[in-house]
Every structure is written in structure tokens, then in C-alpha cells.
Scaffold this motif. Structure first.
Motif, PDB file in Angstrom:
ATOM      1  N   LYS A  43      39.532 -43.366 -21.614  1.00  0.00           N
ATOM      2  CA  LYS A  43      38.835 -44.472 -20.976  1.00  0.00           C
ATOM      3  C   LYS A  43      37.822 -44.428 -19.571  1.00  0.00           C
ATOM      4  CE  LYS A  43      41.977 -47.982 -22.953  1.00  0.00           C
ATOM      5  NZ  LYS A  43      43.017 -49.174 -22.656  1.00  0.00           N
ATOM      6  N   GLU A  44      38.487 -43.564 -18.835  1.00  0.00           N
ATOM      7  CA  GLU A  44      37.698 -43.027 -17.676  1.00  0.00           C
ATOM      8  C   GLU A  44      36.696 -42.303 -18.290  1.00  0.00           C
ATOM      9  OE1 GLU A  44      40.224 -41.221 -14.775  1.00  0.00           O
ATOM     10  OE2 GLU A  44      41.581 -43.049 -14.735  1.00  0.00           O
ATOM     11  N   VAL A  45      36.775 -41.170 -19.023  1.00  0.00           N
ATOM     12  CA  VAL A  45      35.830 -40.392 -19.673  1.00  0.00           C
ATOM     13  C   VAL A  45      34.683 -41.159 -20.216  1.00  0.00           C
ATOM     14  CG1 VAL A  45      35.269 -38.487 -21.215  1.00  0.00           C
ATOM     15  CG2 VAL A  45      37.217 -38.563 -19.892  1.00  0.00           C
ATOM     16  N   GLU A  46      35.027 -42.524 -20.911  1.00  0.00           N
ATOM     17  CA  GLU A  46      34.177 -43.205 -21.482  1.00  0.00           C
ATOM     18  C   GLU A  46      32.919 -43.689 -20.729  1.00  0.00           C
ATOM     19  OE1 GLU A  46      31.981 -45.358 -24.718  1.00  0.00           O
ATOM     20  OE2 GLU A  46      33.105 -43.456 -24.473  1.00  0.00           O
ATOM     21  N   LEU A  47      33.710 -44.286 -19.531  1.00  0.00           N
ATOM     22  CA  LEU A  47      32.878 -44.991 -18.315  1.00  0.00           C
ATOM     23  C   LEU A  47      31.742 -43.778 -18.111  1.00  0.00           C
ATOM     24  CD1 LEU A  47      35.658 -46.832 -16.233  1.00  0.00           C
ATOM     25  CD2 LEU A  47      33.749 -47.656 -17.613  1.00  0.00           C
TER      26      LEU A  47
END
Length: 252
Positions: free
Chosen positions: A81-85
Motif C-alpha cells: 500500500k505504501e508502494v502504491e502511494l
């Protein structure tokens, strides 16, 4: 036109960020491949301010991520989810991922489907883990990489040194093994120098090591971006990277 990339980490915002801005303005390289360190989303705005094209590299086993381990699923989902940000804010073209260590390639595929990758590239790995050669990396052979590609929406990042290391672990000719891997039509390459008989990745400068870089470049597909993964000797500048990329451009 072939594009060449600079590999940095998302926490490299002290000296490397400004150095990267200067080198990009000079036309030294074409994009940044940014390794997303967990819990570093506060740094996104600093990287976005550079107005440079990006690719990403998702966190791997060194930061606790292991797509091949079912017990790590919830943590893996949190990190991605952090990567997606980062991907959204930086408009990154690709995100390179590792398949994990031990476990199974089927678990890797299962988790990727749950994470729902967007422009992910699965990266091939050496057979043995860097910290323990007795542990097997998922995606060390073309069969596992091909299976992941076919059963998910992933593309492929061909890491040249990883491929050579895997060939040595299995007793194959490294250059022939690289040519076979390249038939999977990579979207991106990782390139550095190393020792042609080694089973571990060294990330050496192009002037060091004993890879036949000319032979390697003749194997690789033309016009596929290449991220330079040579070591950085200084924490304050990117002079060695600039030297490596100038060296490589003379070979192209």
C-alpha cells in the motif's frame, strides 16, 4: 532511444536528491529507479519536486517482505500500500518486485493476485540468498519467472548479475543462460559488473570485475531501459555513478 536509469533509495534525500537533480539536468541519465524503504512515504513530496521520470523497486526480504511466505501476507499487503502511494504520486512507469525466499512460487503468485499489481515487473534472482546460499530465492530460473508472468499481470525485469549468479549455482554457461532468460522479453534490465564465476551479486563498477560487458550488451534487447546498479562509493555525491554511465555509453 535507449534510456538509462539511476538507482536510489527513497530515504536518500540528504545529498543524493540534489545530486540526482543536477545530473538529470545535464542529461547524464533518463529516469530514477527508486527503492521504496518502508515507512518513508513522508519523503514522496521531495522526490516529486524533482520532476524526473520514475520507476520503483518494492521492498524485499531485507525489509521483511517475502511474497513466498504465507505468514507474511498481511505485512506484505501493508508495505505494498505504501508502494502504491509512491507509484501514484510519482506516476512511476514500473514497479520491480522480488518473488521472495523459500516458500513456493505458487504462494508468490497467490499473494500477487491479492495485492493486485499495477505495472509490476518480477525480477529474476540468484539461486541462493545473499545472506545464506542454502536458502532458495523464488524466480531464480526462467521456469518460475515464466509461470509468474503467465499467471499474474506482471512484466519482467532481467537482472544480468542475478542471472549469471544463478547460472553458476546450477552449472550452466552464464552467457548462454542469459540469452535463454532474455527470450522472456524483459521490460527492464538491471546491470552492473561482477565476477563471471561468482554465485553472489557484487554490484561492481563497470571498470571492475570481469564480465564481458560487450558480449552482454549484444545479448540484451535494444531500446529496453537499463537501470545502473553499480555501487556508490560516496554518501555525498554521485561522481562514481556518472563515471559508470559515461563508461557504459561508450560501449553502446
Amino acid at each position: 532511444m535507449l534510456k538509462l536509469g539511476l538507482k536510489l533509495w527513497s530515504i536518500n534525500t540528504d545529498y543524493y536528491l540534489q545530486e540526482a537533480k543536477i545530473l538529470f539536468s545535464k542529461g547524464v541519465y533518463d529516469y530514477i529507479e527508486l527503492y521504496v524503504v518502508p515507512d518513508s512515504t513522508a519523503q514522496i513530496t521531495k522526490w516529486a519536486s524533482l520532476d524526473i521520470p520514475y520507476m520503483l523497486h518494492a521492498p524485499h526480504f531485507a525489509h521483511g517482505v517475502n511474497l513466498a511466505n504465507s505468514e507474511k501476507l498481511e505485512y506484505n499487503k501493508k508495505i505494498y500500500k505504501e508502494v502504491e502511494l509512491f507509484r501514484t504520486e510519482l506516476n512511476a512507469q514500473y514497479t520491480v518486485i522480488h518473488g521472495g525466499i523459500e516458500g513456493s512460487v505458487d504462494e508468490t503468485i497467490k499473494q500477487l493476485k491479492l495485492i493486485n499489481p499495477k505495472n509490476f515487473l518480477i525480477e529474476n534472482k540468484p539461486k541462493g540468498a545473499l545472506f545464506d546460499e542454502n536458502l532458495t530465492c523464488r524466480g531464480y530460473n526462467a521456469e518460475e519467472i515464466e509461470k509468474i508472468i503467465k499467471e499474474t499481470s506482471c512484466g519482467f525485469c532481467l537482472d544480468v548479475s542475478h542471472c549469471i549468479c544463478s547460472a553458476n549455482s546450477q552449472g550452466f554457461n552464464p552467457y548462454e543462460y542469459l540469452a535463454a532468460f532474455n527470450k522472456l522479453n524483459p521490460n527492464l534490465y538491471h546491470l552492473s559488473n561482477g565476477y563471471i564465476s561468482s554465485k553472489t551479486d557484487k554490484h561492481l563498477h563497470f571498470k571492475d570485475g570481469d564480465y564481458d560487458i560487450t558480449r552482454i550488451l549484444n545479448i540484451l534487447s535494444k531500446n529496453v531501459p537499463i537501470s545502473i546498479e553499480t555501487n556508490k562509493d560516496s554518501r555525498e555525491n554521485l561522481d562514481d555513478f556518472e563515471g559508470d554511465i559515461k563508461w557504459l555509453k561508450k560501449m553502446l
